[in-house]
Structures are given as C-alpha cells and as structure tokens.
Design a protein around this motif. Structure first.
Motif, short mmCIF file in Angstrom:
data_model
loop_
_atom_site.label_atom_id
_atom_site.label_comp_id
_atom_site.label_asym_id
_atom_site.label_seq_id
_atom_site.Cartn_x
_atom_site.Cartn_y
_atom_site.Cartn_z
N THR A 38 -20.51 28.66 -31.43
CA THR A 38 -20.40 27.97 -30.15
C THR A 38 -19.02 27.32 -30.00
O THR A 38 -18.43 27.35 -28.92
CB THR A 38 -21.50 26.90 -30.01
OG1 THR A 38 -21.34 25.92 -31.05
CG2 THR A 38 -22.87 27.52 -30.13
N LEU A 41 -16.41 30.10 -29.56
CA LEU A 41 -16.50 30.62 -28.20
C LEU A 41 -15.86 29.66 -27.21
O LEU A 41 -15.13 30.07 -26.30
CB LEU A 41 -17.97 30.85 -27.83
CG LEU A 41 -18.26 31.50 -26.48
CD1 LEU A 41 -17.65 32.90 -26.43
CD2 LEU A 41 -19.75 31.56 -26.21
N LEU A 42 -16.10 28.37 -27.40
CA LEU A 42 -15.50 27.35 -26.53
C LEU A 42 -13.97 27.38 -26.62
O LEU A 42 -13.28 27.29 -25.60
CB LEU A 42 -16.02 25.97 -26.93
CG LEU A 42 -15.42 24.77 -26.18
CD1 LEU A 42 -15.66 24.90 -24.68
CD2 LEU A 42 -16.01 23.48 -26.71
N VAL A 45 -12.62 30.60 -24.82
CA VAL A 45 -12.76 30.47 -23.37
C VAL A 45 -11.72 29.49 -22.82
O VAL A 45 -11.10 29.74 -21.78
CB VAL A 45 -14.19 30.01 -23.00
CG1 VAL A 45 -14.25 29.55 -21.54
CG2 VAL A 45 -15.18 31.13 -23.23
N THR A 46 -11.52 28.38 -23.52
CA THR A 46 -10.56 27.37 -23.06
C THR A 46 -9.13 27.93 -23.03
O THR A 46 -8.38 27.70 -22.07
CB THR A 46 -10.61 26.12 -23.96
OG1 THR A 46 -11.94 25.58 -23.93
CG2 THR A 46 -9.62 25.07 -23.48
N CYS A 72 -13.86 24.98 -18.27
CA CYS A 72 -14.06 25.85 -19.44
C CYS A 72 -15.22 25.38 -20.31
O CYS A 72 -16.03 26.19 -20.77
CB CYS A 72 -12.78 25.91 -20.27
SG CYS A 72 -11.41 26.77 -19.46
N THR A 76 -18.78 27.42 -20.69
CA THR A 76 -19.18 27.87 -22.02
C THR A 76 -20.56 27.34 -22.39
O THR A 76 -21.39 28.07 -22.97
CB THR A 76 -18.17 27.40 -23.09
OG1 THR A 76 -16.87 27.87 -22.73
CG2 THR A 76 -18.53 27.96 -24.46
N TYR A 85 -17.53 37.66 -26.88
CA TYR A 85 -16.31 36.95 -26.52
C TYR A 85 -15.63 37.52 -25.28
O TYR A 85 -15.17 36.79 -24.41
CB TYR A 85 -15.33 36.95 -27.70
CG TYR A 85 -15.81 36.17 -28.90
CD1 TYR A 85 -16.13 34.82 -28.78
CD2 TYR A 85 -15.93 36.77 -30.15
CE1 TYR A 85 -16.56 34.09 -29.87
CE2 TYR A 85 -16.36 36.05 -31.25
CZ TYR A 85 -16.68 34.71 -31.11
OH TYR A 85 -17.11 33.98 -32.20
N ALA A 88 -17.36 36.49 -22.09
CA ALA A 88 -17.09 35.08 -21.78
C ALA A 88 -15.69 34.90 -21.21
O ALA A 88 -15.49 34.15 -20.24
CB ALA A 88 -17.27 34.23 -23.04
#
Length: 327
Positions: A38, A41-42, A45-46, A72, A76, A85, A88
């Motif tokens: 998690t 992924l965050l 995405v950011t 973001c 997420t 990924y 996302a």
C-alpha cells in the motif's frame, strides 16, 4: 529538500497539509491491514501525479499545488490493495489531466480529480477494481511483516457491500468500525475516518454541513426503503459503515473546490449525495455508489450556489418592497 527549496516548486497550502495530517493514521492502518504494498503504491501514484501536474504547470511558469498530494493520497486509498501499479498510475494521470489541468489548474476544476481518476479505472479495468481483493490482517504484526496480505478467493470473503449484494449477509459491525474487512485500502476503518472528520471540522478545513447533509440524505432514504422491506437496501447503520460512504463523506464530498460555497448550498449538496448514493447502491449495477454520487453532485454544485444566491436576492428585494409599501 528543505522547506525553502520546497516552496520554490510548490504552492503553500496550509489547508491541504491539514488534510494530509488527518490521513496519516489511515495510511498506517492500511499498511497494517494489507501490507507494505500500500505504501509503495502510494509512492508510485504520488510521483506520477506530481509529475503530471508539474509538466503542465511548468508551461505557464506556475508552481505545483500541494493539493496534488492530497489527490494522490485519496485516490490511492480508494483502490484495492492488489491494484496493478500501471493501472493506478494511468488513473491518476487521467484524473490530474482531465479533471484539473484542462480546467486551468488548481481552484478551477469542476470535478474532484481523485474521484475522476477512481471512476476512470473503475470503468476501464473492472476486474482488478471489483473482484481482486486482499484479506485484512489480524493480530501483531498484521500486515507489517508482509508485502501484501493473502488474496480473497471466495464470495464469503469479499468486501462488505459485495457480500451483502451477492448473498444478503452483512459483516460484523465491530469489524466495520475497526477496519478488519476486505476493501479499498483507506475505506475500511470507520473509527479512523470519523476521527479524521472530527479533526478536519475542528481545524475548520472541512464543512460539517456537507458531512451532516450526506448522512441525513443517506439515512433518511435508506431508512424509508429498508422499512418498506426493500431487500436491496441494508439497514442504515450497516450502509453508513460499509462501502466507503464515510471516507467519501469526510474527504471527497467536502472538497472546497468542487463543492458549493454557500451555507445553504452545502446542505442541499450533501443531502443530494446521500440520496443518490442510496439509489445507486440499491438499483444500479454498482455495489458502492458514493463515488458516482459525488461526481454527479459536483456537476450541480455551481447551479446550487446560483439558485441559493438568486433566492436570497429575491427574498431581499421582496423584503425591501414590503418595507416601502409599509412606509
């Protein structure tokens, strides 16, 4: 990067930093329940979201808004832990580009960028967004000792709203309060979301009128339909705790840019979101509904404000005429 250098590239937005602070416990909870994926992924995405905004703002010699970090994070946290990924990243690029930059950047967008991103991947990639879930970890160290928790393979272990829709069974209310259920990464723990909402109201960052309006609209209609014996509508308490309604109420519906600005408009806007969420959950193809309800309400936000202001003007003029006649 120190704060001085940070300010060279980003617009200082104290309100957005407050929102990020309120999200920190939820981020940590998502790691505990679903594993370190998690956080990775965050991060990915950011980077994608900030880069997208930077590319377009650089053209006009403008700084990147700190609001992009909030978009973001929120986006997420609405995703399943197993979301690929690349999917996302595709979503956040679409959201920042078509829900923010095409309108002229921060403060000019009509729709919430995080929700537009979520809706885009939800529609385009339904399988990883609606079928592939992970179990919530238990005990210590929970998901802190793993990349990602075990996947869900049976209907009986799906998200609370999907479980109710497919079987009519409801998850334990206590599990919903704590967050020990399958679901999107940041939407499972009701207690943390409520605490975040209280913090945002205390800091005067989020509108309590919108939050109250959503809960009134949702509870009112779902109570009526539930009392009439509609099998597609769960009891209101379960409905509030499940399906991301609280997360959407606290963080998405209260977005100051895409929500109405008038006090009366905020009440109308919130009630509209609550009512539409019940209708979508009960009668549409989607088990959730909060995401689409807010986007629909975003469309009407400017009209709601126009209507409220026009009514106020009419009342003021009527009062003035009555006073003239009285004189």
């Amino acid at each position: 990067m120190n704060l001085k250098n940070f300010s060279k590239y980003f617009i200082k937005q104290k309100m957005m930093r407050t929102v990020i602070i309120s999200l920190i416990p939820i981020i940590f909870a998502s790691i505990y329940f679903f594993g370190w994926r998690t956080l990775i992924l965050l991060g990915i995405v950011t980077i994608a979201g900030v880069t997208t905004e930077w590319i377009f703002e650089k053209k006009y010699n403008r700084k990147v808004s700190e609001a992009v970090f909030v978009s973001c994070i929120l986006y997420t946290l609405t995703l399943p832990p197993t979301t690929p990924y690349w999917i996302a990243v595709t979503g956040i690029i679409f959201g920042i580009l078509f829900a923010k930059e095409v309108f002229g950047g921060f403060g000019k967008n009509v729709f919430n960028p995080a929700l537009v991103a979520r809706a885009f991947v939800y529609v385009c990639f339904p399988t990883p967004l609606t079928i592939e879930w992970s179990k919530a970890a238990l005990g210590f160290p929970g998901g802190l000792g793993t990349y990602i928790t075990e996947g869900v393979e049976a209907v009986s272990q799906a998200t609370p709203m999907l479980l109710f829709r497919d079987t009519g069974k409801m998850a334990s209310l206590m599990d919903l309060v704590i967050g020990n259920v399958s679901g999107s990464m940041g939407e499972t723990s009701a207690v943390l979301i409520v605490l975040a909402g209280i913090y945002l109201i205390y800091k005067k960052v989020a509108s309590w009128q919108i939050m109250a309006g959503v809960l009134i609209g949702f509870t009112g209609l779902s109570s009526i339909l539930y009392a009439l014996g509609n099998n597609q509508i769960p009891n209101p308490i379960f409905g509030i705790l499940a399906g991301g309604l609280l997360f959407g109420t606290v963080f998405m519906a209260t977005d100051p840019i895409s929500a109405p600005k008038t006090k009366e408009g905020k009440w109308i806007y919130g009630i509209l979101i609550g009512i539409v969420t019940v209708i979508i959950r009960g009668y549409a193809l989607f088990a959730g509904g909060m995401m689409f309800a807010i986007l629909i309400a975003n469309t009407f936000a400017p009209i709601i404000d126009e209507g409220v202001n026009a009514y106020k003007k009419y009342r003021k003029e009527s009062k003035a005429k009555k006073e003239e006649v009285a004189i």
